[in-house]
Design an enzyme around this catalytic site. Structure first.
Site, short mmCIF file in Angstrom:
data_model
loop_
_atom_site.label_atom_id
_atom_site.label_comp_id
_atom_site.label_asym_id
_atom_site.label_seq_id
_atom_site.Cartn_x
_atom_site.Cartn_y
_atom_site.Cartn_z
N ASP A 87 27.04 0.37 29.60
CA ASP A 87 26.80 -0.12 28.24
C ASP A 87 26.48 -1.61 28.21
O ASP A 87 25.80 -2.08 27.31
CB ASP A 87 28.02 0.15 27.36
CG ASP A 87 28.07 1.58 26.85
OD1 ASP A 87 27.03 2.26 26.92
OD2 ASP A 87 29.14 2.02 26.41
N GLU A 126 25.22 -1.37 17.57
CA GLU A 126 25.06 -0.85 18.93
C GLU A 126 25.30 -1.94 19.96
O GLU A 126 25.95 -1.71 20.99
CB GLU A 126 23.66 -0.26 19.13
CG GLU A 126 23.50 0.35 20.52
CD GLU A 126 22.10 0.89 20.78
OE1 GLU A 126 21.95 1.63 21.78
OE2 GLU A 126 21.17 0.57 20.03
N ASN A 130 28.42 -1.74 22.61
CA ASN A 130 28.09 -1.80 24.04
C ASN A 130 28.89 -2.88 24.76
O ASN A 130 29.36 -2.69 25.88
CB ASN A 130 26.60 -2.07 24.23
CG ASN A 130 25.75 -0.82 24.13
OD1 ASN A 130 26.23 0.28 24.39
ND2 ASN A 130 24.50 -0.97 23.76
N ASP A 291 29.98 4.15 24.38
CA ASP A 291 29.58 4.03 22.98
C ASP A 291 28.86 5.29 22.53
O ASP A 291 28.36 6.07 23.33
CB ASP A 291 28.66 2.82 22.80
CG ASP A 291 27.24 3.11 23.22
OD1 ASP A 291 27.05 3.56 24.37
OD2 ASP A 291 26.31 2.92 22.41
N SER A 293 25.66 6.24 20.44
CA SER A 293 24.43 5.70 19.83
C SER A 293 23.33 6.72 20.03
O SER A 293 23.44 7.85 19.53
CB SER A 293 24.09 4.33 20.42
OG SER A 293 24.03 4.37 21.83
N CYS A 542 18.07 -9.37 55.14
CA CYS A 542 16.93 -9.05 54.28
C CYS A 542 15.69 -9.83 54.72
O CYS A 542 15.12 -9.55 55.76
CB CYS A 542 17.30 -9.29 52.82
SG CYS A 542 16.20 -8.47 51.64
N HIS A 655 22.81 -6.31 52.17
CA HIS A 655 23.42 -7.60 51.84
C HIS A 655 24.94 -7.51 51.90
O HIS A 655 25.60 -7.31 50.88
CB HIS A 655 22.99 -8.03 50.44
CG HIS A 655 21.56 -8.44 50.33
ND1 HIS A 655 21.13 -9.72 50.53
CD2 HIS A 655 20.45 -7.71 50.05
CE1 HIS A 655 19.82 -9.79 50.36
NE2 HIS A 655 19.38 -8.58 50.07
N GLU A 657 26.86 -9.99 52.28
CA GLU A 657 27.40 -11.17 51.60
C GLU A 657 27.53 -10.96 50.10
O GLU A 657 28.19 -11.75 49.42
CB GLU A 657 26.52 -12.39 51.89
CG GLU A 657 25.23 -12.50 51.10
CD GLU A 657 24.11 -11.58 51.59
OE1 GLU A 657 22.98 -11.72 51.11
OE2 GLU A 657 24.37 -10.71 52.45
#
Length: 698
Positions: A87, A126, A130, A291, A293, A542, A655, A657
């Site tokens: 959300d 909304e 959220n 939520d 919605s 990477c 990754h 890290e």
């Protein structure tokens, strides 16, 4: 006057500009309501779940970096299947993982068509339902909004009047809530005209963005149900209105809009409900929530189950004061669902009652893989796995337009068959003290590491913190330091090439970066001397992994060179996925042999293309699942990381890290999430520090 440093009238600064007067007439427009029969409930749900506003957004979330900076505490995807059901988004302010910033959005374009005032209020509602799942530092006082108005002004009679009503309704609602709207954006010419004289008018709507300070990023409530039979689901109403289908996804799926749109009838009640839920979250009373919605109550219930691989819900709607099952399941009146442990039900109900907030008990988790909904003696079964594929199907159709080599089909086939799993090292305790590290360290250790970065590198800060936490003194080295001769690396024992997009990848990933070493005498000499020493380590992550492969730093003795190629999908891939650590003798990963861990990946050219048999290479990490998307790039032998023969140099696409703290992980074992201070990935950095320390002592 001792209060204001200066006090000038606006006219003195900008002159007296003429006032603009706009005149318009109010035009009443009415829209037909949907006609339905409860016997077609399953058919209606299938239509609703495939709408773009309701359906899965995986085609969007899987192609953007959702882990960059290492400060992302909550992104779009959750659960064992990593599906986009969040959300709100949350980022930590630093690597201590306490305070942070939460963001969310809200809009209600169909409702705004029928009733511009309701559309504005529902958009704000909304955004707030959220962001309510994050513990805000000062409740609603922490919150600020931005309103982006998308309107076709002067396109037809009555449109400007509709905009005026919409803006006033949002202003009045926010003033009662005591929320500031300090910024926004206006796009008020949303009309397209064609040479034949025809024109298309965009429906007027407002997109509301919310932001707030978070007191503790580790307390953000997940949108995935917990499979705990000793817990209960509640519905909390925020609208104080009867259930209505106007402007709903249900109406849209039937080609209708409807006039009868839900509203927030009492803004003060909405504020009380929001603050009561915040009190529950700060008290640790809510273990999951969602939520209500787009798609209504039934969509919220299903989405709480989609990201799991087991369990369901037994829902009884007897306490809801509405007999129409279609309205109950599909109305989009603002509200939320919460899950609470049974031992804390009384405390939860007391807080809500004291705040004057309306709530009803909905049901409990069950072992059956379905959502069983009961109302007035009739049971409506909803198969979770079957409906999840329906919900996912729109994402698959859109993904086909951006992925090649059949990868969209593979993703659709395999996403539910690759749940996250863990096998932690037997010795792992999850505490700083286990490794003798202290996040409060302020004195140098004398063990020096250097981060080497180029223009476009973006992963240096999280890497620097990981190294520092493990006990290194970290030095920041730019390529210009090496090419100018200012830096020689003579006092450095570990170098790290970080992730990012060096030179914007215009020559291919890390090609330009590699050229900076190969075609500069001083930089190349410094690197050659570093790798010639026997007391050094190196790590490439990477973009840095691509650099090490391009410079042939892992297997320099091989006649045929390994390469990094474009992902098989030919698009950027961002995932939180599993890797296994096979038995290996690398410095950093040797002690993790036999582990199965989760980690972030984010790359476009991450495919290891290896010309020799697998046993020719020192493989130190493999993607757990060989099929896409578990293997996100199609790497040969599912390789995620390679080490040099002696184990000192490591090239890795994922990754680690960005995965050293549980709060950085998109999913973490439930029995450890509130206990562990760190994840096993820290051990890799500690191993490097200990190795350097031992070498220095020899």
């Amino acid at each position: 006057n001792g209060v204001r440093p200066f006090d000038l009238a606006v006219e003195q600064m900008f002159g007296s500009s003429p006032k603009t007067y706009m005149k318009d007439n109010t035009v009443e427009r009415h829209y037909e309501s949907p006609i339905y029969t409860p016997s077609d409930l399953q058919e209606y749900l299938t239509g609703v779940l495939q709408l773009e506003a309701v359906g899965c957004k995986d085609w969007l979330t899987n192609k953007v970096d959702r882990s960059v900076t290492g400060k992302v505490a909550r992104q779009q995807c959750q659960g064992g299947l990593q599906l986009p059901v969040s959300d709100c988004g949350v980022v930590a302010l630093d690597y201590r993982g306490v305070k942070g910033i939460a963001t969310s959005i809200g809009h209600a374009p169909q409702a705004a068509l029928a009733d511009p005032e309701a559309g504005s209020v529902l958009a704000v509602a909304e955004a707030l339902t959220n962001i309510v799942w994050a513990p805000l530092a000062e409740g609603l006082d922490s919150l600020f909004l931005s309103a982006n108005w998308m309107w076709a002004c002067r396109s037809q009679e009555g449109e400007d009047a509709r905009l005026y009503k919409a803006v006033k309704a949002l202003s009045d609602f926010c003033r009662t809530l005591q929320i500031n709207v300090p910024t926004g954006k206006d796009s008020l010419s949303m009309t397209q005209k064609y040479p034949d004289g025809s024109k298309v008018i965009s429906p007027g709507t407002v997109i509301v963005s919310a932001g707030a300070e978070v007191s503790d990023v580790k307390k953000v409530v997940p949108q995935v149900m917990v499979n705990d039979k000793d817990s209960t689901f509640y519905h909390i109403d925020f609208s104080f209105d009867s259930l209505k289908l106007g402007g709903s996804a249900f109406a849209q799926s039937l080609g209708k809009i409807g006039d009868d749109v839900p509203y927030v009838q009492n803004a003060e009640y909405f504020r009380d409900a929001f603050l009561a839920v915040q009190e529950l979250i700060n008290g640790g009373l809510i273990i999951a929530g969602h939520d209500i919605s787009a798609g209504g109550l039934i969509t919220a219930l299903l989405e709480m189950c989609f990201a799991n691989v087991r369990g369901g819900m037994d829902i009884d709607l007897k306490y809801l004061d509405e007999s129409d099952i279609v309205k109950i399941l599909f109305a989009e009146n603002p509200g939320i669902i919460i899950q609470v442990k049974d031992k804390r039900r009384q405390e939860t109900e007391q807080i809500l009652e004291d705040a004057g907030v309306g709530f009803v008990q909905l049901g409990k988790p069950t072992d059956k893989r379905c959502v069983l909904v009961s109302k007035a003696g009739t049971i409506y079964p909803f198969d979770i796995d079957e409906l999840r594929d329906v919900w996912y199907s729109s994402s698959y159709l859109l993904d086909r337009k951006q992925s090649i080599n059949g990868r969209a089909e593979r993703r659709f086939e395999n996403y539910k068959q690759q749940p996250l799993e863990w096998v932690f090292p037997a010795t792992f305790k999850g505490k700083f003290s286990q490794y003798g590290i202290n996040p409060d360290r302020r004195t140098p250790s004398g063990i020096r590491a250097a981060i080497i970065r180029e223009k476009g590198t973006n992963g240096e800060r999280e890497m620097a913190y990981s190294l520092y936490l493990a006990g290194f003194d970290v030095k920041d080295v730019m390529m210009t330091d090496l090419t100018s001769g200012r830096e020689t690396l003579e006092d450095i024992h570990l170098i790290v090439f970080c992730g990012g997009f060096s030179n914007s990848d215009v020559l291919g990933s890390a090609k330009g970066w590699a050229g900076g070493f190969l075609f500069n005498e001083k930089a190349k000499a410094a690197l050659d001397r570093f790798y010639a020493r026997k007391d050094t380590l190196s790590l490439g992550i990477c973009n840095g992994c691509q650099l090490m492969m391009e410079l042939d730093l892992i297997n320099p003795g091989h006649e045929k060179k390994g390469k990094m190629l474009h992902n098989d999908s030919h698009k950027f891939e961002s995932s939180f996925l599993n890797v296994v650590i096979p038995t290996n003798h690398s410095v950093m990963f040797g002690s993790l042999s036999g582990s199965k861990l989760s980690i972030w990946v984010a790359h476009g050219e991450g495919k290891f293309s290896l010309p020799y048999n697998e046993d020719t290479y020192h493989v130190v990490a493999k993607y757990t699942y060989s099929e896409y998307p578990g293997n996100p790039n199609g790497s040969d032998y599912s390789v995620a990381a390679l080490a040099s023969t002696d184990g000192r140099h490591l090239a890795m696409m994922p990754h680690l890290e960005r995965s050293i703290f549980p709060w950085q992980n998109a999913y973490y074992p439930a029995d450890r999430i509130n206990k562990d201070q760190i994840t096993p990935w820290v051990e890799a950095f500690v191993n490097a520090r200990k190795w350097v320390s031992d070498k220095s002592a020899e």
